[in-house]
Design an enzyme around this catalytic site. Structure first.
Site, PDB file in Angstrom:
ATOM      1  N   SER A  33       0.798  -1.231   0.000  1.00  0.00           N
ATOM      2  CA  SER A  33       0.000   0.000   0.000  1.00  0.00           C
ATOM      3  C   SER A  33       0.824   1.272   0.000  1.00  0.00           C
ATOM      4  O   SER A  33       0.277   2.366   0.094  1.00  0.00           O
ATOM      5  CB  SER A  33      -0.915   0.038   1.223  1.00  0.00           C
ATOM      6  OG  SER A  33      -1.869  -0.968   1.118  1.00  0.00           O
ATOM      7  N   THR A  80      -1.537   2.592   4.528  1.00  0.00           N
ATOM      8  CA  THR A  80      -0.909   3.903   4.401  1.00  0.00           C
ATOM      9  C   THR A  80      -0.153   4.203   5.675  1.00  0.00           C
ATOM     10  O   THR A  80      -0.677   3.994   6.763  1.00  0.00           O
ATOM     11  CB  THR A  80      -2.018   4.979   4.254  1.00  0.00           C
ATOM     12  OG1 THR A  80      -2.659   4.794   3.010  1.00  0.00           O
ATOM     13  CG2 THR A  80      -1.477   6.389   4.369  1.00  0.00           C
ATOM     14  N   THR A 138       1.435   6.924   0.636  1.00  0.00           N
ATOM     15  CA  THR A 138       0.578   5.805   0.221  1.00  0.00           C
ATOM     16  C   THR A 138       0.650   5.573  -1.286  1.00  0.00           C
ATOM     17  O   THR A 138       1.005   6.482  -2.043  1.00  0.00           O
ATOM     18  CB  THR A 138      -0.893   6.106   0.601  1.00  0.00           C
ATOM     19  OG1 THR A 138      -1.683   4.947   0.439  1.00  0.00           O
ATOM     20  CG2 THR A 138      -1.490   7.215  -0.254  1.00  0.00           C
ATOM     21  N   ARG A 170      -6.957   9.040  -9.521  1.00  0.00           N
ATOM     22  CA  ARG A 170      -7.650   9.210  -8.244  1.00  0.00           C
ATOM     23  C   ARG A 170      -6.660   9.587  -7.128  1.00  0.00           C
ATOM     24  O   ARG A 170      -5.603   8.994  -6.993  1.00  0.00           O
ATOM     25  CB  ARG A 170      -8.383   7.912  -7.885  1.00  0.00           C
ATOM     26  CG  ARG A 170      -9.103   7.934  -6.536  1.00  0.00           C
ATOM     27  CD  ARG A 170      -8.237   7.354  -5.439  1.00  0.00           C
ATOM     28  NE  ARG A 170      -8.949   7.237  -4.160  1.00  0.00           N
ATOM     29  CZ  ARG A 170      -8.359   6.977  -3.004  1.00  0.00           C
ATOM     30  NH1 ARG A 170      -7.051   6.788  -2.958  1.00  0.00           N
ATOM     31  NH2 ARG A 170      -9.047   6.882  -1.895  1.00  0.00           N
ATOM     32  N   GLY A 191      -6.484  10.240  -2.918  1.00  0.00           N
ATOM     33  CA  GLY A 191      -7.213  10.081  -1.655  1.00  0.00           C
ATOM     34  C   GLY A 191      -6.880  11.196  -0.682  1.00  0.00           C
ATOM     35  O   GLY A 191      -6.560  12.322  -1.080  1.00  0.00           O
ATOM     36  N   ASP A 192      -6.944  10.877   0.574  1.00  0.00           N
ATOM     37  CA  ASP A 192      -6.703  11.872   1.620  1.00  0.00           C
ATOM     38  C   ASP A 192      -5.221  12.076   1.932  1.00  0.00           C
ATOM     39  O   ASP A 192      -4.825  13.137   2.431  1.00  0.00           O
ATOM     40  CB  ASP A 192      -7.371  11.412   2.922  1.00  0.00           C
ATOM     41  CG  ASP A 192      -6.821  10.051   3.377  1.00  0.00           C
ATOM     42  OD1 ASP A 192      -6.802   9.113   2.551  1.00  0.00           O
ATOM     43  OD2 ASP A 192      -6.389   9.923   4.544  1.00  0.00           O
ATOM     44  N   THR A 204      -5.525   6.879   8.153  1.00  0.00           N
ATOM     45  CA  THR A 204      -5.416   5.805   7.177  1.00  0.00           C
ATOM     46  C   THR A 204      -6.836   5.337   6.898  1.00  0.00           C
ATOM     47  O   THR A 204      -7.730   5.531   7.717  1.00  0.00           O
ATOM     48  CB  THR A 204      -4.540   4.653   7.712  1.00  0.00           C
ATOM     49  OG1 THR A 204      -4.459   3.623   6.717  1.00  0.00           O
ATOM     50  CG2 THR A 204      -5.084   4.044   8.982  1.00  0.00           C
ATOM     51  N   GLY A 205      -7.042   4.745   5.742  1.00  0.00           N
ATOM     52  CA  GLY A 205      -8.379   4.251   5.434  1.00  0.00           C
ATOM     53  C   GLY A 205      -8.958   4.881   4.196  1.00  0.00           C
ATOM     54  O   GLY A 205      -8.230   5.489   3.398  1.00  0.00           O
TER      55      GLY A 205
HETATM   56  N1  ASP Z   1      -5.909   6.659   2.718  1.00  0.00           N
HETATM   57  C1  ASP Z   1      -5.447   6.016   1.525  1.00  0.00           C
HETATM   58  C2  ASP Z   1      -6.183   6.534   0.343  1.00  0.00           C
HETATM   59  O1  ASP Z   1      -7.394   6.624   0.390  1.00  0.00           O
HETATM   60  C3  ASP Z   1      -5.608   4.550   1.516  1.00  0.00           C
HETATM   61  C4  ASP Z   1      -5.202   3.780   2.698  1.00  0.00           C
HETATM   62  O2  ASP Z   1      -5.069   4.247   3.809  1.00  0.00           O
HETATM   63  O3  ASP Z   1      -4.984   2.619   2.477  1.00  0.00           O
HETATM   64  O4  ASP Z   1      -5.560   6.751  -0.666  1.00  0.00           O
END
Ligand code: ASP
Length: 330
Positions: free
Chosen positions: A88, A190, A208, A218, A220-221, A241-242
């Site tokens: 990841s 992440t 990440t 795309r 993410g956060d 994370t998430g």
């Molecule tokens: N937060 C990360 C994202 O959405 C993904 C993850 O934590 O695995 O890109």
């Protein structure tokens, strides 16, 4: 003594009797103070999402050798970035649905400076590129081909980041091409890492490869300041994370730091950020997801909480480097 079940019955408006357990009064507001049993004071301290003890150890080593909190957070984040078995983050990260490994990262220091890169390909250490963005450009974030061009100009080397294992996993996924922008606890780790030196200077990093098999482009956060990471040296720091869509929509890390500014304990702040995620997910009809937060205050006390079971974290403090399980709401 605060009780987690009670905490979830609290409202910000003062309530009577038992529901106030675990709150302090501030004018008319009850400020949640739920505590994390593993939280103790002590600096220096390093905390990181997931059970990467080598990352926290590496970061602590930097601090004890006289490195800055930012040096420490960066050094810690580089550990999973270089690990081919970490699917990841960085090298070995699972690709997007077109088979490209694209990386996102950010850093933030004790002075409020920040730098980020996103949709970066072929560079193993996006966290270090993010730091260069912070230090060597007038900008906060650079993405895609611009980020790659910038990285090369700073001496980073282009390399193929798709390992054999990740290629195979992607090829397996291609058989069904089931595009499910859903994250579960097995599929993300992440690294968000927060470091504080002995004098209380705080910094953080987040890195990440994002959601596996995501749409091309795309983001993410994780590279978004305030979402995946936020540091305010007067108050504390937080990282996430998430499922990045939910974390971004609730600006979780900024929220946690602001709640701590209002007097929430780090644990209570993480719990409230998770509540917001759950409300947002319900409103959006998102199911089967995970999001977890870490928070650190200026004393070195920490909070950790996630939506569902399975989120753990590494903490190096008072000469001990340990993995702890975070509490969860659902
Ligand atoms: N937060 C990360 C994202 O959405 C993904 C993850 O934590 O695995 O890109």
């Amino acid at each position: 003594m605060s009780n987690r079940r009670d905490f979830f019955r609290y409202t910000l408006v003062a309530a009577a009797g038992a529901a106030l357990t675990g709150c302090v009064q501030n004018n008319d507001k009850a400020i949640p103070q739920s505590s994390n049993p593993a939280s103790v004071k002590g600096r220096p301290v390093v905390i990181a999402t997931w059970n990467n003890l080598i990352a926290t150890e590496t970061a602590m080593k930097k601090l004890t050798e006289g490195g800055s909190a930012l040096d420490a957070a960066e050094a810690g984040a580089r550990i999973p970035e270089a690990d081919p078995n970490d699917v990841s983050v960085g090298y070995g990260g699972l690709p997007d649905r077109d088979g490209n490994v694209t990386l996102d990262a950010c850093v933030m220091d004790d002075k409020g400076n920040s730098g980020a890169v996103c949709f970066l390909k072929n560079i193993k250490h996006p966290v270090s590129v993010a730091r260069k963005v912070m230090e060597n450009t007038p900008h906060n974030m650079i993405c895609g081909s611009g980020a790659l061009e910038f990285a090369l100009s700073q001496g980073f080397i282009e390399e193929d980041l798709l390992t054999e294992g990740s290629r195979k996993a992607w090829q397996e996924w291609l058989k069904e091409k089931k595009y499910q922008p859903v994250i579960n606890i097995e599929r993300h780790d992440t690294i968000g890492i927060l470091a504080m030196d002995k004098d209380g200077r705080l910094s953080g990093a987040c890195t990440t490869s994002g959601l596996s098999y995501k749409m091309s482009g795309r983001i993410g956060d994780s590279p978004i300041i305030g979402a995946g990471l936020f540091v305010d040296n007067e108050i504390g720091a937080a990282c996430a994370t998430g499922l990045g869509e939910l974390v971004t929509q609730t600006l979780g890390s900024f929220l946690i730091v602001e709640l701590m500014r209002m007097g929430y304990s780090p644990q209570a702040a993480c719990e409230e950020a998770v509540n917001r995620i759950i409300r947002r997910a319900e409103a959006a009809g998102v199911t089967d997801y995970q999001a977890g937060f870490l928070a650190l205050d200026k004393n070195g006390e920490h909070g950790a909480f996630s939506v569902v079971q399975g989120f753990n974290y590494a903490l190096y403090q008072n000469n001990k480097n340990i993995v702890l399980e975070a509490g969860h709401k659902l």
